[in-house]
Write an enzyme that holds these catalytic residues in place. Structure first.
Site, PDB file in Angstrom:
ATOM      1  N   HIS A 184      39.535  36.662  35.904  1.00  0.00           N
ATOM      2  CA  HIS A 184      38.968  36.134  37.156  1.00  0.00           C
ATOM      3  C   HIS A 184      37.531  35.654  36.953  1.00  0.00           C
ATOM      4  CE1 HIS A 184      42.245  38.133  39.499  1.00  0.00           C
ATOM      5  NE2 HIS A 184      42.056  39.139  38.665  1.00  0.00           N
ATOM      6  N   SER A 210      45.602  40.216  34.971  1.00  0.00           N
ATOM      7  CA  SER A 210      44.424  40.897  35.503  1.00  0.00           C
ATOM      8  C   SER A 210      44.256  42.259  34.829  1.00  0.00           C
ATOM      9  CB  SER A 210      44.537  41.006  37.025  1.00  0.00           C
ATOM     10  OG  SER A 210      43.321  41.403  37.594  1.00  0.00           O
ATOM     11  N   ALA A 211      44.458  43.364  35.539  1.00  0.00           N
ATOM     12  CA  ALA A 211      44.328  44.690  34.926  1.00  0.00           C
ATOM     13  C   ALA A 211      45.261  44.851  33.736  1.00  0.00           C
ATOM     14  CB  ALA A 211      44.607  45.776  35.967  1.00  0.00           C
ATOM     15  N   GLU A 237      40.445  31.845  36.458  1.00  0.00           N
ATOM     16  CA  GLU A 237      41.715  31.917  37.177  1.00  0.00           C
ATOM     17  C   GLU A 237      42.564  30.678  36.895  1.00  0.00           C
ATOM     18  OE1 GLU A 237      41.070  32.895  41.291  1.00  0.00           O
ATOM     19  OE2 GLU A 237      40.893  35.013  40.754  1.00  0.00           O
ATOM     20  N   GLY A 257      45.698  44.945  39.547  1.00  0.00           N
ATOM     21  CA  GLY A 257      45.252  45.893  40.562  1.00  0.00           C
ATOM     22  C   GLY A 257      44.033  46.626  40.053  1.00  0.00           C
TER      23      GLY A 257
END
Length: 235
Positions: free
Chosen positions: A158, A121-122, A193, A89
């Site tokens: 990403h 991700s985060a 990804e 997020g």
């Protein structure tokens, strides 16, 4: 120290966390684990909603999560955790909340002592020395860019090779090259990804069909594939 650092939660056209759920299961082992989930990167959904999304996928592979927002004492929740899961997020909001709750040193110590850590991700960004190579907008002041510093290099999750057709702004590569001009002593790994880093038994490996792009100041970027030696990133 054991880390599973995933680039992204969802592949196009697939359910949430579906492509990496078996990697998560393998990483946590055969015995059921109820892991502590940290949902602070979630901004456009409630923490209850975020927990439910993650719980569904973890339950499919024989494990479970409980979100830290249910605990009156977040520090004790980290100290008692069997595993720590940090979702994606907003990296900015994630770091803001982790710092606000006094969890930076708590998580770092817990993971360095051997508690498994899974992030996507985060959640992967948070393990880096800083969050300076995150892709998202700074929607909130995290009161400093310093993160968990569990790994000595920066991840750009990403990672994309090109900008969208007709887009006139800088590419991801150009942004990372800007970062390196003012942070010359640190390496950046462009994690595409569908790919992930796994660190256990003192060894860093890369898993995924796509290559990983390595950036160092003053050098031409280059590509490494799963099966190549990535241990230099941890030195």
């Amino acid at each position: 120290m054991r880390l599973l650092l995933i680039s992204n939660s969802t592949m196009a056209g697939e359910p949430y966390l579906d492509y990496c759920k078996n990697d998560i299961a393998d990483f946590l082992g055969n015995d059921r684990v109820e892991a502590l989930f940290i949902p602070y990167a979630g901004v456009s959904m409630t923490y209850d909603e975020y927990e439910a999304k993650v719980k569904t996928r973890f339950n499919e592979v024989g494990h479970d999560v409980v979100s830290i927002h249910h605990f009156n004492d977040p520090i004790k929740a980290v100290q008692d955790a069997k595993a720590i899961i940090v979702g994606g997020g907003s990296t900015w909001h994630l770091l803001h909340e982790v710092r606000r709750h006094g969890l930076i040193e708590q998580i770092r110590t817990k993971v360095e002592d051997g508690t498994p850590y899974i992030g996507w991700s985060a959640g992967s960004n948070l393990t880096c020395p800083t969050i300076k190579t995150t892709n998202d907008m700074p929607i909130i002041d995290p009161k400093g860019f310093e993160a968990l510093n569990l790994i000595p290099f920066q991840i750009n999750p990403h990672y994309l090779d090109k900008t969208a057709q007709g887009h006139g702004g800088e590419s991801r590569q150009q942004r990372i090259e800007e970062f390196l001009i003012v942070n010359q002593d640190i390496t950046v790994a462009g994690l595409r990804e569908g790919c992930m880093f796994i660190y256990e038994n003192g060894k860093l490996t890369h898993k995924g069909e796509r290559t990983c792009r390595i950036f160092k100041y003053g050098e031409e970027f280059y590509e490494l594939s799963s099966g190549d030696d990535f241990n230099f990133l941890m030195k």
